[in-house]
Design a protein around this motif. Structure first.
Motif, mmCIF file in Angstrom:
data_model
loop_
_atom_site.group_PDB
_atom_site.id
_atom_site.type_symbol
_atom_site.label_atom_id
_atom_site.label_comp_id
_atom_site.label_asym_id
_atom_site.label_seq_id
_atom_site.Cartn_x
_atom_site.Cartn_y
_atom_site.Cartn_z
ATOM 1 N N THR A 21 0.829 -1.207 0.000
ATOM 2 C CA THR A 21 0.000 0.000 0.000
ATOM 3 C C THR A 21 0.861 1.254 0.000
ATOM 4 O O THR A 21 0.599 2.202 -0.758
ATOM 5 C CB THR A 21 -0.941 -0.007 1.213
ATOM 6 O OG1 THR A 21 -1.710 -1.216 1.214
ATOM 7 C CG2 THR A 21 -1.878 1.185 1.183
ATOM 8 N N LEU A 22 1.888 1.278 0.820
ATOM 9 C CA LEU A 22 2.769 2.446 0.869
ATOM 10 C C LEU A 22 3.528 2.627 -0.442
ATOM 11 O O LEU A 22 3.623 3.735 -0.975
ATOM 12 C CB LEU A 22 3.752 2.301 2.034
ATOM 13 C CG LEU A 22 3.159 2.402 3.444
ATOM 14 C CD1 LEU A 22 4.177 1.954 4.487
ATOM 15 C CD2 LEU A 22 2.692 3.827 3.737
ATOM 16 N N ALA A 23 4.072 1.527 -0.975
ATOM 17 C CA ALA A 23 4.841 1.623 -2.212
ATOM 18 C C ALA A 23 3.969 2.060 -3.383
ATOM 19 O O ALA A 23 4.411 2.841 -4.241
ATOM 20 C CB ALA A 23 5.501 0.283 -2.515
ATOM 21 N N SER A 24 2.722 1.577 -3.427
ATOM 22 C CA SER A 24 1.836 1.962 -4.528
ATOM 23 C C SER A 24 1.425 3.420 -4.428
ATOM 24 O O SER A 24 0.920 3.991 -5.393
ATOM 25 C CB SER A 24 0.594 1.065 -4.544
ATOM 26 O OG SER A 24 -0.224 1.304 -3.411
ATOM 27 N N ASN A 25 1.659 4.023 -3.276
ATOM 28 C CA ASN A 25 1.360 5.446 -3.107
ATOM 29 C C ASN A 25 2.610 6.314 -3.193
ATOM 30 O O ASN A 25 2.610 7.458 -2.742
ATOM 31 C CB ASN A 25 0.652 5.677 -1.775
ATOM 32 C CG ASN A 25 -0.834 5.359 -1.847
ATOM 33 O OD1 ASN A 25 -1.638 6.187 -2.256
ATOM 34 N ND2 ASN A 25 -1.197 4.142 -1.472
ATOM 35 N N VAL A 29 9.996 2.087 -0.019
ATOM 36 C CA VAL A 29 9.679 1.139 1.050
ATOM 37 C C VAL A 29 10.714 0.025 1.118
ATOM 38 O O VAL A 29 11.043 -0.598 0.104
ATOM 39 C CB VAL A 29 8.279 0.515 0.852
ATOM 40 C CG1 VAL A 29 7.958 -0.449 1.991
ATOM 41 C CG2 VAL A 29 7.220 1.609 0.762
ATOM 42 N N THR A 30 11.204 -0.233 2.329
ATOM 43 C CA THR A 30 12.066 -1.374 2.603
ATOM 44 C C THR A 30 11.419 -2.222 3.683
ATOM 45 O O THR A 30 11.002 -1.695 4.718
ATOM 46 C CB THR A 30 13.456 -0.931 3.084
ATOM 47 O OG1 THR A 30 14.073 -0.126 2.081
ATOM 48 C CG2 THR A 30 14.341 -2.138 3.382
ATOM 49 N N VAL A 31 11.315 -3.527 3.436
ATOM 50 C CA VAL A 31 10.786 -4.467 4.424
ATOM 51 C C VAL A 31 11.954 -5.282 4.962
ATOM 52 O O VAL A 31 12.727 -5.855 4.186
ATOM 53 C CB VAL A 31 9.733 -5.406 3.807
ATOM 54 C CG1 VAL A 31 9.202 -6.376 4.859
ATOM 55 C CG2 VAL A 31 8.600 -4.613 3.188
ATOM 56 N N GLU A 70 -7.634 -5.050 -5.538
ATOM 57 C CA GLU A 70 -8.240 -4.034 -6.402
ATOM 58 C C GLU A 70 -7.582 -2.680 -6.184
ATOM 59 O O GLU A 70 -7.313 -1.941 -7.140
ATOM 60 C CB GLU A 70 -9.742 -3.949 -6.134
ATOM 61 C CG GLU A 70 -10.459 -2.943 -7.019
ATOM 62 C CD GLU A 70 -11.943 -2.857 -6.726
ATOM 63 O OE1 GLU A 70 -12.603 -1.954 -7.277
ATOM 64 O OE2 GLU A 70 -12.450 -3.695 -5.944
ATOM 65 N N ALA A 71 -7.319 -2.344 -4.912
ATOM 66 C CA ALA A 71 -6.672 -1.065 -4.613
ATOM 67 C C ALA A 71 -5.261 -0.994 -5.191
ATOM 68 O O ALA A 71 -4.753 0.093 -5.477
ATOM 69 C CB ALA A 71 -6.622 -0.855 -3.097
ATOM 70 N N LEU A 72 -4.638 -2.161 -5.381
ATOM 71 C CA LEU A 72 -3.288 -2.207 -5.934
ATOM 72 C C LEU A 72 -3.292 -2.379 -7.447
ATOM 73 O O LEU A 72 -2.236 -2.570 -8.068
ATOM 74 C CB LEU A 72 -2.513 -3.373 -5.299
ATOM 75 C CG LEU A 72 -2.294 -3.283 -3.785
ATOM 76 C CD1 LEU A 72 -1.659 -4.554 -3.267
ATOM 77 C CD2 LEU A 72 -1.435 -2.063 -3.438
ATOM 78 N N VAL A 234 3.664 -9.254 -5.019
ATOM 79 C CA VAL A 234 2.943 -8.018 -5.324
ATOM 80 C C VAL A 234 3.668 -6.819 -4.713
ATOM 81 O O VAL A 234 3.789 -5.757 -5.342
ATOM 82 C CB VAL A 234 1.487 -8.109 -4.821
ATOM 83 C CG1 VAL A 234 0.805 -6.740 -4.905
ATOM 84 C CG2 VAL A 234 0.706 -9.124 -5.635
ATOM 85 N N ALA A 235 4.167 -6.968 -3.487
ATOM 86 C CA ALA A 235 4.895 -5.866 -2.843
ATOM 87 C C ALA A 235 6.120 -5.479 -3.664
ATOM 88 O O ALA A 235 6.412 -4.283 -3.851
ATOM 89 C CB ALA A 235 5.299 -6.271 -1.425
ATOM 90 N N VAL A 236 6.839 -6.472 -4.166
ATOM 91 C CA VAL A 236 8.024 -6.189 -4.987
ATOM 92 C C VAL A 236 7.613 -5.489 -6.284
ATOM 93 O O VAL A 236 8.271 -4.528 -6.721
ATOM 94 C CB VAL A 236 8.798 -7.492 -5.279
ATOM 95 C CG1 VAL A 236 9.892 -7.253 -6.321
ATOM 96 C CG2 VAL A 236 9.410 -8.041 -3.993
ATOM 97 N N ARG A 237 6.543 -5.950 -6.915
ATOM 98 C CA ARG A 237 6.094 -5.314 -8.154
ATOM 99 C C ARG A 237 5.658 -3.875 -7.927
ATOM 100 O O ARG A 237 5.756 -3.032 -8.826
ATOM 101 C CB ARG A 237 4.955 -6.120 -8.779
ATOM 102 C CG ARG A 237 5.432 -7.313 -9.563
ATOM 103 C CD ARG A 237 4.406 -7.715 -10.623
ATOM 104 N NE ARG A 237 3.106 -7.986 -10.041
ATOM 105 C CZ ARG A 237 2.768 -9.153 -9.491
ATOM 106 N NH1 ARG A 237 3.655 -10.124 -9.423
ATOM 107 N NH2 ARG A 237 1.575 -9.336 -8.987
ATOM 108 N N ARG A 238 5.145 -3.597 -6.741
ATOM 109 C CA ARG A 238 4.758 -2.218 -6.440
ATOM 110 C C ARG A 238 5.975 -1.353 -6.123
ATOM 111 O O ARG A 238 5.857 -0.148 -5.981
ATOM 112 C CB ARG A 238 3.786 -2.190 -5.238
ATOM 113 C CG ARG A 238 2.496 -2.938 -5.472
ATOM 114 C CD ARG A 238 1.421 -2.060 -6.069
ATOM 115 N NE ARG A 238 1.578 -1.741 -7.464
ATOM 116 C CZ ARG A 238 1.262 -2.558 -8.464
ATOM 117 N NH1 ARG A 238 0.780 -3.751 -8.224
ATOM 118 N NH2 ARG A 238 1.417 -2.189 -9.702
ATOM 119 N N GLY A 239 7.158 -1.975 -5.960
ATOM 120 C CA GLY A 239 8.380 -1.201 -5.748
ATOM 121 C C GLY A 239 9.042 -1.389 -4.399
ATOM 122 O O GLY A 239 10.103 -0.797 -4.145
#
Length: 509
Positions: A21-25, A29-31, A70-72, A234-239
């Motif tokens: 969510t953060l990366a898509s905005n 972001v680093t996890v 959907e939000a992503l 998905v998180a990686v694809r969002r950046g």
């Protein structure tokens, strides 16, 4: 625009959801995750070269993930194949009786009528109607609200609806008004354990679990761990960047606000936003540094939720038609929970959950040895009690003897069995004693004692099963979105974020 940096502690469901969510905005972001892969409590154990889901095994509240994807800009069905179950679970007792529950209400009514009589079948109708009402009352102002309060509930629902959710009555007592058969009280009382609690002390509000299950339980092709892998992808694809094998030693604080994390190897990762998904007990105990200790409320040992002993094994079964989900009930439910919560001891005769991972809801047995995940409840004493081999052996004998009394014979071999105890869970999730659900839900105020998305330390946001709205895979996902949305709202005056929406909850820019 200037990019805000965020670091997320933990790559479980909550952490990966927050990161996506953060990366898509637009955030950097680093996890950081201390384990060698994603999932958190959603674990996969390899036994004899075969993967076994050894954490959550029930997928419900699909709408949470449909909304998230959907939000992503994605679709859940493009990543995972989900198969709905018609039969929710098979339940068995030592007297030889068995009862299946179904997603179809009328099927369950008929089954309960044949099992316990017409009066209890009608009681089930009333029970399901009340469970639905509780869920509907709580969904928007509580479950999907980042920082709920009793006043918010009153303003949203009114006093009449508040009393309808039965917050002041214990679940076990409330079940007596629907069912005269003690086996049914035992079956539906087990829903308290879904949040690590005793049915004798948890509020009747937890009846809502019955509605959640009847609204749909799905199997994920490849197992629950496929969800963890998908969320990570998905998180990686969002950046987002995912870093495994990274143990966080402290949350850095500068000028009174969270400023990043320091790793055990001394590396510093600076950030404007820190999302911590570790159990809040670990933060309160100083396991993430002294500067963050007062940012969250502690969890007294007496308020800890359940732990567990689990067996992830490959073996053969006979004499009982297992479904994917089967539950075998002890003869004295009160004694079982008194032993765990009052005396901090393993019960002499435990209730046993078995997930037969090569079966669906048709009871069709596999032709070869099958993958089994077997679980019993345990006290969260893993930080002060070492479960030695002799005690584990005794628990194993009692557990498999209990299954035999209910008609299920299980044969396994040590080389194809991996046991996890509260000591092991405490090692994986420090500061918890092995508690798997954060604070127990004992008493009507317990749910309001879970911290919300914002901590007392500016810049530090909270998510995960020990925070609001509670434990469980969909709840953890909701908490991750709430933490991200709260951070976005707090930084909204200095950055151009896209809108983040949650059905029944919030919309922030």
């Amino acid at each position: 625009m200037g990019t805000h940096r965020a670091v997320v502690i933990g790559a479980g469901t909550a952490g990966l959801t927050a990161a996506s969510t953060l990366a898509s905005n637009g955030l950097d972001v680093t996890v950081v995750e201390r384990a060698e892969g994603p999932g958190g409590k959603m674990r996969e154990i390899i036994v004899g070269s075969r993967p076994i889901d050894s954490g959550p095994t029930v997928f419900t509240m699909r709408w949470v993930f449909d909304d998230l994807f959907e939000a992503l800009g994605e679709r859940l069905e493009d990543h995972l194949t989900l198969r709905p179950l018609d039969t929710l679970a098979r339940h068995a007792w030592t007297d030889g009786s068995r009862l299946d529950l179904f997603t179809d209400e009328e099927q369950s009514v008929d089954a309960i009528g044949g099992f316990a009589g017409r009066t209890d079948a009608e009681g089930f109708r009333a029970f399901i109607a009340d469970a639905r009402k509780i869920f509907e009352v709580l969904k928007s102002p509580f479950i999907c609200a980042a920082e709920p309060s009793m006043m918010m509930l009153l303003r949203s629902s009114g006093f009449r609806d508040l009393t309808a959710i039965k917050p002041f009555q214990a679940l076990w007592k409330a079940l007596g008004s629907y069912f005269s058969d003690p086996r049914l009280r035992q079956l539906f009382g087990r829903y308290a354990t879904y949040c690590g609690s005793s049915p004798f002390d948890a509020p009747a509000t937890l009846m809502l679990v019955a509605h959640v299950e009847r609204a749909g339980v799905w199997l994920i092709d490849g197992g629950m761990y496929q969800l963890a892998r998908t969320l990570a992808d998905v998180a990686v694809r969002r950046g987002a960047r995912l870093r495994y094998g990274c143990d966080v030693s402290s949350i850095m604080v500068t000028a009174g606000r969270a400023a990043g994390v320091r790793l055990a190897n001394g590396e510093r990762i600076e950030a404007d936003i820190v999302v911590a998904t570790a159990d809040v007990a670990a933060i309160a105990q100083g396991l993430f540094g002294g500067d963050a200790t007062n940012a969250v409320p502690g969890i007294p040992e007496t308020a800890r939720s359940l732990s567990a002993i689990t067996w992830s094994c490959v073996g053969t079964t006979s004499d009982f038609p297992l479904l994917h989900h089967s539950v075998f009930f002890s003869r004295d439910y009160r004694a079982e929970f008194d032993s765990i919560f009052r005396r901090g001891q393993m019960p002499i005769e435990p209730t046993v959950y078995v997930c037969a991972q090569d079966r669906d809801d048709t009871a069709a047995a596999p032709s070869s040895p099958e993958r089994l995940f077997i679980l019993i409840n345990a006290p969260a004493i893993g930080d002060r009690h070492q479960f030695e081999p002799a005690e584990i052996s005794q628990c194993t004998q009692r557990t498999f003897a209990m299954l035999m009394r209910c008609g299920l014979a299980v044969t396994t071999m040590p080389e194809f069995t991996k046991v996890t105890t509260p000591t092991d869970f405490n090692r994986m999730f420090p500061g918890t004693g092995g508690a798997l659900y954060g604070r127990s839900s004992h008493g009507w105020m317990a749910s309001f004692q879970r911290p919300g998305a914002r901590s007392k330390l500016p810049g530090l946001y909270l998510a995960g099963g020990s925070t609001h709205p509670g434990p469980g895979v969909p709840m953890a996902a909701l908490s991750g979105r709430m933490a991200a949305a709260s951070a976005i709202a707090d930084f909204g005056s200095t950055a151009r974020f896209r809108t983040t929406d949650m059905r029944g909850g919030m919309s922030t820019r």
